[in-house]
Motif scaffolding. Structure first.
Motif, short mmCIF file in Angstrom:
data_model
loop_
_atom_site.label_atom_id
_atom_site.label_comp_id
_atom_site.label_asym_id
_atom_site.label_seq_id
_atom_site.Cartn_x
_atom_site.Cartn_y
_atom_site.Cartn_z
N GLN A 67 -2.30 2.76 4.62
CA GLN A 67 -3.49 1.97 4.27
C GLN A 67 -3.33 1.31 2.90
O GLN A 67 -3.60 0.11 2.74
N SER A 68 -2.88 2.07 1.93
CA SER A 68 -2.80 1.54 0.56
C SER A 68 -1.65 0.54 0.42
O SER A 68 -1.75 -0.43 -0.34
N GLN A 69 -0.56 0.75 1.15
CA GLN A 69 0.54 -0.22 1.11
C GLN A 69 0.10 -1.56 1.70
O GLN A 69 0.43 -2.62 1.16
N VAL A 70 -0.62 -1.50 2.81
CA VAL A 70 -1.12 -2.73 3.42
C VAL A 70 -2.05 -3.47 2.46
O VAL A 70 -1.96 -4.69 2.27
N GLN A 71 -2.94 -2.70 1.82
CA GLN A 71 -3.86 -3.29 0.84
C GLN A 71 -3.10 -3.89 -0.34
O GLN A 71 -3.44 -4.96 -0.84
N TRP A 72 -2.06 -3.21 -0.77
CA TRP A 72 -1.24 -3.66 -1.91
C TRP A 72 -0.62 -5.02 -1.61
O TRP A 72 -0.47 -5.86 -2.50
N HIS A 73 -0.28 -5.25 -0.36
CA HIS A 73 0.30 -6.54 0.05
C HIS A 73 -0.77 -7.59 0.35
O HIS A 73 -0.43 -8.71 0.76
N GLY A 74 -2.03 -7.22 0.16
CA GLY A 74 -3.11 -8.18 0.37
C GLY A 74 -3.37 -8.49 1.82
O GLY A 74 -3.89 -9.56 2.16
N LEU A 75 -3.07 -7.53 2.70
CA LEU A 75 -3.22 -7.73 4.14
C LEU A 75 -4.40 -6.92 4.68
O LEU A 75 -4.91 -6.02 4.01
N ASN A 76 -4.80 -7.23 5.90
CA ASN A 76 -5.90 -6.53 6.57
C ASN A 76 -5.34 -5.44 7.47
O ASN A 76 -4.50 -5.70 8.33
N TYR A 77 -5.84 -4.23 7.27
CA TYR A 77 -5.31 -3.08 8.02
C TYR A 77 -5.36 -3.30 9.53
O TYR A 77 -4.38 -3.02 10.25
N LYS A 78 -6.47 -3.81 10.02
CA LYS A 78 -6.63 -3.99 11.46
C LYS A 78 -5.65 -5.01 12.02
O LYS A 78 -5.29 -4.96 13.21
#
Length: 426
Positions: free
Chosen positions: A140-151
């Motif tokens: 979750q945090s890696q996806v957020q770090w890349h500025g992406l949407n988890y879903k």
């Protein structure tokens, strides 16, 4: 055919080539008696020789202070390198592909920083549903770090309705479904809840057909199952040291990075001093020049006091070898399964072992679903000195560890379990 009797259990112990290692560990006591310990899948027991290894460091610190980095019996500046060869035998790697540093989730973050490079057309991650929480938060945090949407990014492989374990064909089908958008597969090699061993080789090779990177969380696998990370062409992996490897609570993590990446200058590493060219480290150079091995992912100088007990345990793994541990693992897990089923028949317990029955798909763990039983049975076992693990809503995890679990332990557990069931049915 097994027998559920004390004499039979003792006969198995008399033939056990690992029985002497039981004396190498410290066991807690409950009501003055040594416990039956089934939570090596959470925290392994303390090796007695770990105290010696830690005391060596303490003595060197007292007598040498900073000079211990170079003049201790095991110099601190390359202390971590002592793990590379023995751990490579545990995980099926080349010594250059293994290092020890930080803790498990920290290392997975660092490895994702290198190997997860999302682009517009290739950005999706496959993981398993209900992964261990730390892995969920990591992704979750890696996806957020890349500025992406988890879903948009994360695709979970799910169990089929009414089933407890994943099917390999479903994982492969999900890889096909994601296709060329797949950037990374990151899954636990053994599912912590059920104890299922996944087909690491097949899943790795299949995902790589889509030019995806494949990493594995081997927290429950290292020191527990046969691994061939190099031959299986796994891109990266990490594991903790405190479960089956008995390294101590929250201790250092092992890492594997396949040798094909060691000289790849296009890879981004979150670098630090201890990953810099060892021969030039103390020249204090400005430009980062990473070591051409897994040690090139090191950051800080290693925590020697933490590594010492892990090194003591690794020494025992070198003495015994994984093939011997696995042979006992298979037999003692099968005996535990037999005793559980025998007790259930005798007193009418309604148990369901949700760990796969096929030896290739299970290791040193049985997860038992207690139909009609509640936490009271778990509490009874703990009060009687059987240390087990409870997972909501009604699963008990049992992990017989080849190094220190005896067949007599299994028999006595069965007798305590029988009394607990009789008491709950009164």
């Amino acid at each position: 055919m097994f027998e559920n009797s004390l004499s039979y259990a003792k006969s198995l112990d008399s033939k056990d080539v690992l029985s002497k290692y039981r004396q190498e560990f410290n066991f807690p006591k409950v009501n003055g008696k040594q416990v039956i310990y089934f939570t090596g899948n959470s925290l392994g027991l303390q090796p007695k020789r770990a105290v010696k290894f830690v005391n060596e460091v303490m003595t060197d610190w007292a007598e040498l202070a900073v000079e211990g980095h170079f003049y201790a019996d095991k110099p601190w500046w390359d202390y971590h390198e002592r793990f590379c060869e023995p751990l490579s035998k545990v995980v099926g790697a080349k010594a250059s592909e293994v290092t020890v540093m930080n803790t498990l989730t920290v290392n997975l973050h660092l490895l994702m920083a290198t190997f997860y490079k999302p682009t517009t057309g290739k950005f999706k991650i496959i993981c398993e549903e209900k992964a261990f929480p730390s892995d969920q938060y990591l992704i979750q945090s890696q996806v957020q770090w890349h500025g992406l949407n988890y879903k948009d990014v994360v695709v979970e492989v799910k169990r089929r309705k009414g089933e407890h374990n994943f099917r390999t064909e479903d994982i492969l089908a999900k890889i096909d479904e994601v296709g060329d958008e797949l950037a990374l597969v990151l899954i636990g090699g053994i599912n912590y809840y059920t104890g299922q061993v996944l087909d690491i080789k097949t899943i790795t090779n299949y995902a790589q057909q889509y030019n995806a990177k494949v990493g594995w969380d081997l927290a429950h696998a290292a020191g527990n199952i046969e691994l061939k990370l190099h031959d299986w062409n796994v891109d990266f992996a990490a594991w903790c040291s405190y479960k089956y490897m008995n390294g101590g609570p929250g201790n250092a993590s092992g890492c594997f990075i396949h040798e094909k990446y060691h000289q790849d200058e296009t890879l981004v590493r979150l670098g630090g001093w201890w990953g810099h060219n060892k021969e030039r480290r103390f020249l204090m150079e400005k430009k980062y020049d990473p070591i051409e091995s897994a040690n090139g992912w090191q950051i800080s100088n290693p925590p020697i006091l933490s590594l010492a007990p892990y090194l003591a345990s690794v020494e025992m793994f070198s003495e015994v070898g994984m093939s011997t541990l696995i042979a006992k693992r298979d037999q003692i897990t099968a005996y535990l399964d037999f005793v559980i089923q025998d007790i259930a028949k005798e007193v009418g317990g309604n148990f369901e072992v949700i760990t796969p029955i096929v030896p290739e798909e299970r290791a040193s763990q049985l997860s038992v679903l207690l139909h009609g039983e509640g936490r009271e049975l778990f509490t009874y076992l703990m009060e009687k000195g059987v240390i087990v693990d409870w997972r909501e809503p009604n699963v008990i995890r049992l992990a017989p560890v080849p190094f220190y679990t005896s067949y007599e332990d299994i028999y006595h557990f069965g007798q305590i379990l029988k009394q607990g069931l009789k008491q709950s049915n009164v």
